[in-house]
Design a protein around this motif. Structure first.
Motif, PDB file in Angstrom:
ATOM      1  N   SER A  56      -9.308 -40.780  -2.729  1.00 43.51           N
ATOM      2  CA  SER A  56     -10.423 -40.251  -3.524  1.00 43.51           C
ATOM      3  C   SER A  56     -11.738 -40.900  -3.126  1.00 43.51           C
ATOM      4  N   LEU A  60     -14.829 -39.003  -1.589  1.00 45.58           N
ATOM      5  CA  LEU A  60     -16.140 -39.132  -2.220  1.00 45.58           C
ATOM      6  C   LEU A  60     -17.194 -39.531  -1.199  1.00 45.58           C
ATOM      7  N   LEU A 112     -12.381 -34.538 -10.486  1.00 44.64           N
ATOM      8  CA  LEU A 112     -12.556 -34.744  -9.054  1.00 44.64           C
ATOM      9  C   LEU A 112     -11.174 -34.757  -8.430  1.00 44.64           C
ATOM     10  N   SER A 116      -8.583 -34.512  -4.821  1.00 43.26           N
ATOM     11  CA  SER A 116      -8.474 -34.710  -3.384  1.00 43.26           C
ATOM     12  C   SER A 116      -7.014 -34.753  -2.999  1.00 43.26           C
ATOM     13  N   ILE A 153     -22.182 -44.824  -3.783  1.00 44.42           N
ATOM     14  CA  ILE A 153     -20.760 -44.817  -3.409  1.00 44.42           C
ATOM     15  C   ILE A 153     -20.031 -46.053  -3.933  1.00 44.42           C
ATOM     16  N   SER A 183     -17.218 -45.893  -6.883  1.00 45.10           N
ATOM     17  CA  SER A 183     -15.898 -46.398  -6.499  1.00 45.10           C
ATOM     18  C   SER A 183     -15.392 -47.433  -7.497  1.00 45.10           C
TER      19      SER A 183
END
Length: 258
Positions: free
Chosen positions: A43, A47, A122, A124, A161, A165
Motif C-alpha cells: 500500500s 501510494l 484505499l 492495492s 508520503i 505512511s
C-alpha cells in the motif's frame, strides 16, 4: 531467537508458535508491529507511485468525470443517484453516495481509491484499508476541496508520503492488535476443545504468531496485484487453523491418579 527467525518459524511450525507463549509480551508486541509494517508495504509503494505518477490522472478524473460532492457529518452526498466509477491507466476512482459499493468491491478493482457513503477506501492488489469519515470529527469536504488537496499533495509529496505512511501504519497496527485479541478469545474456546491448560495472555502471544502465514500470503498477493476472492474469510480461516495446530502441540495436563 531474533524477530526474523521467529517470522520464518511461524510460517510453517505450529510447535514453535506454541513455544513462543513463554516469551515476554514486549517482544510479541514488537512482532505485531513488524508484521503490520510488512503487510502495508504494498500500500505504501502504491501510494508513493500514485502520488508520483498519478496526481495528474486523478485530478483529471475528479475534475471532468465525477459529479459535485461533499462530505459532512460523516456522510458523503453527491449529484448522482448511482455509483460513479472512472478508470485511467492503472488507477480506478469510485464515488458512491448510495451505499451500494462495499470495500470488497473496491478491493476487486486492484489499484483504486473510493469515496463511499461513510468511508474512504484505499485498495492495492486485492487488499484495502478503510477509514471512516467519522474518525475526523467536524470534517467538511467538497469536490473543490479535494482538487485543491490533490494540487497540494503534488507540490509536497516528499513530506506527505512519509506522513501518510505513518498514519497508515498506526491505523493498521490498531486493527492488527484488535484482530490478535479477538483471535486469542477464539483460542480460549479452542484450548477447551483440545483440553489444554492455557491463559489468555499465552493465547494472545500464540495468536500474534499465527497471523504470520496469511499476512505474508496476502502481502505477496498485493505486491503482484492479484485479487484474492473472499480474502477476509480466508484470512480468518487460516489463522484459526494455525492457532488450533499450535494449541494441539502443547502437551495435555497429566491426569491425577487417585
Amino acid at each position: 531467537m531474533n524477530i526474523f527467525k521467529q517470522l520464518i518459524k511461524s510460517i510453517y511450525s505450529p510447535k514453535d508458535i506454541a513455544l513462543f507463549r513463554f516469551q515476554g509480551i514486549g517482544k510479541t508486541i514488537l512482532f505485531v508491529f513488524f508484521l503490520t509494517f510488512i503487510s502495508i508495504l504494498p500500500s505504501i509503494i502504491f501510494l508513493s507511485t500514485a502520488l508520483s505518477t498519478g496526481i495528474n490522472s486523478a485530478r483529471t478524473i475528479i475534475s471532468d468525470e465525477l459529479p459535485a460532492f461533499s462530505i459532512k457529518n460523516g456522510q458523503l452526498t453527491a449529484d448522482t443517484k448511482v455509483p460513479v466509477t472512472s478508470n485511467h491507466d492503472d488507477l480506478t476512482i469510485i464515488l458512491d453516495p448510495t451505499g451500494a459499493v462495499s470495500d470488497t468491491d473496491v478491493e476487486n478493482e486492484g489499484n483504486a481509491f473510493a469515496l463511499l457513503k461513510d468511508e474512504f477506501v484505499l485498495a492495492s492488489g486485492g487488499r484495502s484499508n478503510t477509514y471512516p469519515y467519522s474518525m475526523l470529527q467536524g470534517l467538511n469536504f467538497s469536490k473543490e476541496d479535494l482538487l485543491e488537496f490533490i494540487d497540494t499533495m503534488g507540490e509536497n509529496r516528499g513530506i506527505i508520503i512519509p506522513i501518510i505512511s505513518v498514519l497508515l501504519f498506526l491505523f493498521s497496527s490498531a486493527a492488527s492488535f484488535i484482530e490478535v485479541s479477538v483471535l486469542a478469545l477464539i483460542g480460549l474456546a479452542l484450548k477447551n476443545l483440545l483440553g489444554r491448560k492455557l491463559t489468555y495472555r499465552q493465547l494472545w502471544r500464540m495468536a500474534a504468531y499465527s497471523e504470520t502465514l496469511p499476512t505474508l500470503f496476502f502481502t505477496i498477493m498485493a505486491a503482484i496485484k492479484t485479487t484474492v476472492p473472499n480474502s477476509f474469510m480466508i484470512n480468518w480461516l487460516v489463522v484459526i487453523i494455525v492457532l488450533y495446530l499450535a494449541i494441539n502441540e502443547i502437551p495435555k495436563p497429566k491426569q491425577k491418579i487417585n
